[in-house]
Design a protein around this motif. Structure first.
Motif, PDB file in Angstrom:
ATOM      1  N   UNK A  13       0.637  -1.199  -0.099  1.00 11.10           N
ATOM      2  CA  UNK A  13       0.005   0.049   0.050  1.00 11.10           C
ATOM      3  C   UNK A  13       0.815   1.344   0.031  1.00 11.10           C
ATOM      4  N   UNK A  14       0.555   1.959  -1.141  1.00 14.42           N
ATOM      5  CA  UNK A  14       1.578   3.263  -0.822  1.00 14.42           C
ATOM      6  C   UNK A  14       0.651   4.515  -1.070  1.00 14.42           C
ATOM      7  N   UNK A  15       0.900   5.711  -0.236  1.00  9.50           N
ATOM      8  CA  UNK A  15       0.449   6.737  -0.059  1.00  9.50           C
ATOM      9  C   UNK A  15       1.472   8.017  -0.120  1.00  9.50           C
ATOM     10  N   UNK A  16       1.205   9.189  -0.084  1.00  8.95           N
ATOM     11  CA  UNK A  16       2.585   9.986   0.001  1.00  8.95           C
ATOM     12  C   UNK A  16       3.097  10.040   1.331  1.00  8.95           C
ATOM     13  N   UNK A  17       2.501  10.145   2.450  1.00 11.48           N
ATOM     14  CA  UNK A  17       3.082  10.170   3.592  1.00 11.48           C
ATOM     15  C   UNK A  17       3.174   8.903   4.592  1.00 11.48           C
ATOM     16  N   UNK A  18       2.504   7.942   4.087  1.00 10.58           N
ATOM     17  CA  UNK A  18       2.614   6.657   4.756  1.00 10.58           C
ATOM     18  C   UNK A  18       2.028   6.881   6.292  1.00 10.58           C
ATOM     19  N   UNK A  19       1.252   7.640   6.383  1.00 14.59           N
ATOM     20  CA  UNK A  19       0.671   7.993   7.642  1.00 14.59           C
ATOM     21  C   UNK A  19      -0.731   7.634   8.037  1.00 14.59           C
ATOM     22  N   UNK A  20      -1.419   7.617   6.983  1.00 12.22           N
ATOM     23  CA  UNK A  20      -2.873   7.264   7.104  1.00 12.22           C
ATOM     24  C   UNK A  20      -3.334   6.404   6.470  1.00 12.22           C
ATOM     25  N   UNK A  21      -3.888   6.512   5.103  1.00  2.45           N
ATOM     26  CA  UNK A  21      -4.456   5.574   4.425  1.00  2.45           C
ATOM     27  C   UNK A  21      -3.932   4.310   4.250  1.00  2.45           C
ATOM     28  N   UNK A  22      -2.669   4.371   3.879  1.00  2.00           N
ATOM     29  CA  UNK A  22      -1.954   3.258   3.586  1.00  2.00           C
ATOM     30  C   UNK A  22      -1.571   2.311   4.931  1.00  2.00           C
ATOM     31  N   UNK A  23      -1.585   3.023   6.015  1.00  2.00           N
ATOM     32  CA  UNK A  23      -1.251   2.468   7.208  1.00  2.00           C
ATOM     33  C   UNK A  23      -2.563   1.692   7.621  1.00  2.00           C
ATOM     34  N   UNK A  24      -3.523   2.547   7.517  1.00  2.00           N
ATOM     35  CA  UNK A  24      -5.017   2.154   7.856  1.00  2.00           C
ATOM     36  C   UNK A  24      -5.446   0.547   6.884  1.00  2.00           C
ATOM     37  N   UNK A  87      -2.666   5.109  -3.402  1.00  2.00           N
ATOM     38  CA  UNK A  87      -3.674   5.950  -2.692  1.00  2.00           C
ATOM     39  C   UNK A  87      -3.083   7.469  -2.796  1.00  2.00           C
ATOM     40  N   UNK A  88      -3.005   8.044  -3.824  1.00  2.00           N
ATOM     41  CA  UNK A  88      -2.870   9.389  -4.142  1.00  2.00           C
ATOM     42  C   UNK A  88      -1.538   9.783  -4.339  1.00  2.00           C
ATOM     43  N   UNK A  89      -0.623   8.753  -4.621  1.00  2.00           N
ATOM     44  CA  UNK A  89       0.873   9.445  -4.842  1.00  2.00           C
ATOM     45  C   UNK A  89       1.269   9.893  -6.313  1.00  2.00           C
ATOM     46  N   UNK A  90       0.125   9.396  -7.129  1.00  2.00           N
ATOM     47  CA  UNK A  90       0.384   9.957  -8.459  1.00  2.00           C
ATOM     48  C   UNK A  90       1.938   9.563  -9.165  1.00  2.00           C
ATOM     49  N   UNK A  91       2.635  10.451  -9.778  1.00  2.00           N
ATOM     50  CA  UNK A  91       3.368  10.177 -10.556  1.00  2.00           C
ATOM     51  C   UNK A  91       4.813   9.782  -9.675  1.00  2.00           C
ATOM     52  N   UNK A  92       4.737   9.959  -8.345  1.00  2.00           N
ATOM     53  CA  UNK A  92       5.823   9.591  -7.449  1.00  2.00           C
ATOM     54  C   UNK A  92       6.011   8.111  -7.253  1.00  2.00           C
ATOM     55  N   UNK A  93       5.080   7.376  -7.588  1.00  2.00           N
ATOM     56  CA  UNK A  93       5.057   5.876  -7.369  1.00  2.00           C
ATOM     57  C   UNK A  93       5.621   5.276  -8.487  1.00  2.00           C
ATOM     58  N   UNK A  94       6.729   4.453  -8.159  1.00  2.00           N
ATOM     59  CA  UNK A  94       7.363   3.581  -9.315  1.00  2.00           C
ATOM     60  C   UNK A  94       6.360   2.611  -9.875  1.00  2.00           C
ATOM     61  N   UNK A  95       6.527   2.271 -11.227  1.00  2.00           N
ATOM     62  CA  UNK A  95       5.832   1.529 -11.933  1.00  2.00           C
ATOM     63  C   UNK A  95       6.697   0.327 -12.649  1.00  2.00           C
ATOM     64  N   UNK A 108      -8.030  12.403   1.682  1.00  2.00           N
ATOM     65  CA  UNK A 108      -6.773  12.257   2.559  1.00  2.00           C
ATOM     66  C   UNK A 108      -7.151  12.563   4.033  1.00  2.00           C
ATOM     67  N   UNK A 109      -6.778  11.759   5.130  1.00  2.00           N
ATOM     68  CA  UNK A 109      -7.151  11.838   6.461  1.00  2.00           C
ATOM     69  C   UNK A 109      -6.161  13.029   7.073  1.00  2.00           C
ATOM     70  N   UNK A 110      -5.193  13.555   6.247  1.00  2.00           N
ATOM     71  CA  UNK A 110      -4.163  14.422   7.050  1.00  2.00           C
ATOM     72  C   UNK A 110      -4.895  15.618   7.711  1.00  2.00           C
ATOM     73  N   UNK A 111      -4.545  15.913   8.822  1.00  2.00           N
ATOM     74  CA  UNK A 111      -4.984  17.127   9.428  1.00  2.00           C
ATOM     75  C   UNK A 111      -6.599  16.815   9.866  1.00  2.00           C
ATOM     76  N   UNK A 117     -12.057  10.906   9.644  1.00  2.00           N
ATOM     77  CA  UNK A 117     -11.349   9.772   9.238  1.00  2.00           C
ATOM     78  C   UNK A 117     -12.159   8.359   9.202  1.00  2.00           C
ATOM     79  N   UNK A 118     -13.106   8.246  10.252  1.00  2.00           N
ATOM     80  CA  UNK A 118     -13.936   7.425  10.186  1.00  2.00           C
ATOM     81  C   UNK A 118     -14.537   6.621   8.692  1.00  2.00           C
ATOM     82  N   UNK A 119     -15.275   7.908   8.123  1.00  2.00           N
ATOM     83  CA  UNK A 119     -15.637   7.368   6.607  1.00  2.00           C
ATOM     84  C   UNK A 119     -14.505   6.755   5.656  1.00  2.00           C
ATOM     85  N   UNK A 120     -13.432   7.216   5.751  1.00  2.00           N
ATOM     86  CA  UNK A 120     -12.287   6.786   4.865  1.00  2.00           C
ATOM     87  C   UNK A 120     -11.999   5.536   5.522  1.00  2.00           C
TER      88      UNK A 120
END
Length: 142
Positions: A13-24, A87-95, A108-111, A117-120
Protein backbone atom coordinates in the motif's frame (compact mmCIF):
# COMPACT_ATOMS: atom_id res chain seq x y z
CA UNK A 1 -2.91 -15.65 -6.93
CA UNK A 2 -4.66 -18.04 -4.62
CA UNK A 3 -3.94 -18.66 -0.96
CA UNK A 4 -3.56 -22.34 -1.85
CA UNK A 5 -0.18 -21.79 -3.53
CA UNK A 6 3.07 -22.38 -1.68
CA UNK A 7 3.83 -18.67 -1.46
CA UNK A 8 1.68 -16.06 0.24
CA UNK A 9 0.41 -13.27 -1.98
CA UNK A 10 1.98 -9.91 -1.15
CA UNK A 11 0.41 -6.47 -1.21
CA UNK A 12 2.05 -3.05 -0.98
CA UNK A 13 0.00 0.00 0.00
CA UNK A 14 1.46 3.34 -1.07
CA UNK A 15 0.43 6.90 -0.27
CA UNK A 16 2.45 10.09 -0.04
CA UNK A 17 3.09 10.26 3.71
CA UNK A 18 2.49 6.61 4.73
CA UNK A 19 0.76 8.03 7.79
CA UNK A 20 -2.97 7.48 7.22
CA UNK A 21 -4.61 5.65 4.33
CA UNK A 22 -1.82 3.17 3.58
CA UNK A 23 -1.29 2.43 7.28
CA UNK A 24 -5.01 1.80 7.84
CA UNK A 25 -5.11 -0.45 4.75
CA UNK A 26 -2.07 -2.41 5.95
CA UNK A 27 -3.63 -2.76 9.40
CA UNK A 28 -6.88 -4.07 7.98
CA UNK A 29 -5.19 -6.49 5.57
CA UNK A 30 -2.90 -7.83 8.30
CA UNK A 31 -5.83 -8.36 10.68
CA UNK A 32 -8.40 -9.64 8.18
CA UNK A 33 -6.03 -11.98 6.31
CA UNK A 34 -4.96 -13.75 9.48
CA UNK A 35 -1.39 -13.84 8.19
CA UNK A 36 -2.32 -15.33 4.81
CA UNK A 37 -1.04 -12.22 2.98
CA UNK A 38 2.36 -10.55 3.21
CA UNK A 39 1.60 -6.88 3.85
CA UNK A 40 3.79 -3.84 3.17
CA UNK A 41 3.17 -0.09 3.24
CA UNK A 42 5.31 2.89 2.28
CA UNK A 43 5.20 6.51 1.24
CA UNK A 44 6.88 8.63 -1.41
CA UNK A 45 7.51 11.34 1.22
CA UNK A 46 7.02 9.64 4.62
CA UNK A 47 5.76 11.71 7.55
CA UNK A 48 7.43 11.77 10.95
CA UNK A 49 4.61 9.76 12.57
CA UNK A 50 1.31 8.05 11.89
CA UNK A 51 -1.80 10.25 11.84
CA UNK A 52 -3.23 10.13 15.40
CA UNK A 53 -6.80 10.27 14.05
CA UNK A 54 -6.09 7.18 11.89
CA UNK A 55 -4.69 5.39 14.95
CA UNK A 56 -7.78 6.30 16.99
CA UNK A 57 -10.19 5.27 14.22
CA UNK A 58 -8.49 1.89 13.86
CA UNK A 59 -8.41 1.30 17.63
CA UNK A 60 -12.19 1.75 17.63
CA UNK A 61 -12.33 -1.46 15.57
CA UNK A 62 -9.73 -3.28 17.67
CA UNK A 63 -6.81 -2.85 15.24
CA UNK A 64 -3.73 -1.30 16.81
CA UNK A 65 -1.37 0.46 14.38
CA UNK A 66 0.36 2.61 17.05
CA UNK A 67 3.67 0.77 16.71
CA UNK A 68 3.87 1.34 12.94
CA UNK A 69 6.25 3.94 11.51
CA UNK A 70 6.02 5.69 8.14
CA UNK A 71 8.50 4.08 5.73
CA UNK A 72 10.08 5.34 2.54
CA UNK A 73 8.93 3.72 -0.69
CA UNK A 74 11.65 1.65 -2.37
CA UNK A 75 11.77 0.01 -5.77
CA UNK A 76 12.51 -3.28 -3.95
CA UNK A 77 9.20 -3.08 -2.08
CA UNK A 78 7.37 -2.64 -5.39
CA UNK A 79 9.32 -5.45 -7.09
CA UNK A 80 8.68 -7.81 -4.14
CA UNK A 81 4.90 -7.24 -4.14
CA UNK A 82 2.28 -9.02 -6.25
CA UNK A 83 -0.25 -6.20 -5.91
CA UNK A 84 0.55 -2.50 -5.54
CA UNK A 85 -2.28 -0.31 -4.27
CA UNK A 86 -1.65 3.40 -4.64
CA UNK A 87 -3.61 6.03 -2.75
CA UNK A 88 -2.95 9.46 -4.16
CA UNK A 89 0.79 9.38 -4.81
CA UNK A 90 0.43 10.01 -8.55
CA UNK A 91 3.62 10.04 -10.58
CA UNK A 92 5.86 9.64 -7.52
CA UNK A 93 5.03 5.92 -7.31
CA UNK A 94 7.38 3.65 -9.26
CA UNK A 95 5.82 1.51 -11.95
CA UNK A 96 7.05 -1.90 -13.07
CA UNK A 97 5.48 -3.70 -16.04
CA UNK A 98 3.84 -6.96 -15.10
CA UNK A 99 2.76 -5.87 -11.63
CA UNK A 100 -0.90 -5.64 -10.72
CA UNK A 101 -1.72 -2.04 -9.83
CA UNK A 102 -4.83 -0.57 -8.28
CA UNK A 103 -5.38 3.11 -7.56
CA UNK A 104 -7.80 3.69 -4.71
CA UNK A 105 -9.15 7.23 -4.78
CA UNK A 106 -9.69 8.06 -1.12
CA UNK A 107 -9.89 11.33 0.76
CA UNK A 108 -6.65 12.23 2.56
CA UNK A 109 -7.13 12.03 6.35
CA UNK A 110 -4.17 14.37 7.02
CA UNK A 111 -5.10 17.10 9.47
CA UNK A 112 -8.62 15.76 10.02
CA UNK A 113 -10.26 14.65 13.24
CA UNK A 114 -11.42 11.11 13.91
CA UNK A 115 -15.00 11.97 12.85
CA UNK A 116 -13.74 12.72 9.32
CA UNK A 117 -11.40 9.72 9.29
CA UNK A 118 -14.07 7.11 10.15
CA UNK A 119 -15.73 7.14 6.69
CA UNK A 120 -12.29 6.86 5.03
CA UNK A 121 -11.45 3.96 7.35
CA UNK A 122 -14.74 2.23 6.55
CA UNK A 123 -14.20 2.62 2.78
CA UNK A 124 -10.72 1.14 3.13
CA UNK A 125 -12.14 -1.85 5.06
CA UNK A 126 -14.70 -2.47 2.31
CA UNK A 127 -11.97 -2.37 -0.34
CA UNK A 128 -9.73 -4.69 1.71
CA UNK A 129 -12.54 -7.25 1.93
CA UNK A 130 -12.90 -7.08 -1.86
CA UNK A 131 -9.15 -7.46 -2.33
CA UNK A 132 -9.10 -10.52 -0.06
CA UNK A 133 -11.81 -12.09 -2.22
CA UNK A 134 -9.79 -11.40 -5.36
CA UNK A 135 -6.73 -12.99 -3.73
CA UNK A 136 -8.75 -16.06 -2.75
CA UNK A 137 -8.26 -15.42 0.97
CA UNK A 138 -11.14 -15.88 3.38
CA UNK A 139 -11.36 -12.93 5.81
CA UNK A 140 -10.79 -13.66 9.48
CA UNK A 141 -13.27 -12.17 11.92
CA UNK A 142 -15.05 -10.09 9.28
Amino acid sequence: MSATTDRKPSVLFVCVHNAGRSQMAAGFLTALSGGAVEVRSAGSMPAEMINPSAVEAMLELGIDIRAEKPKVLTTEAVKDSDVVVTMGCGDTCPYFPGKRYEDWVLEDPAGQGVEAVRPIRDEIRTRILGLLGELGVTPVGA
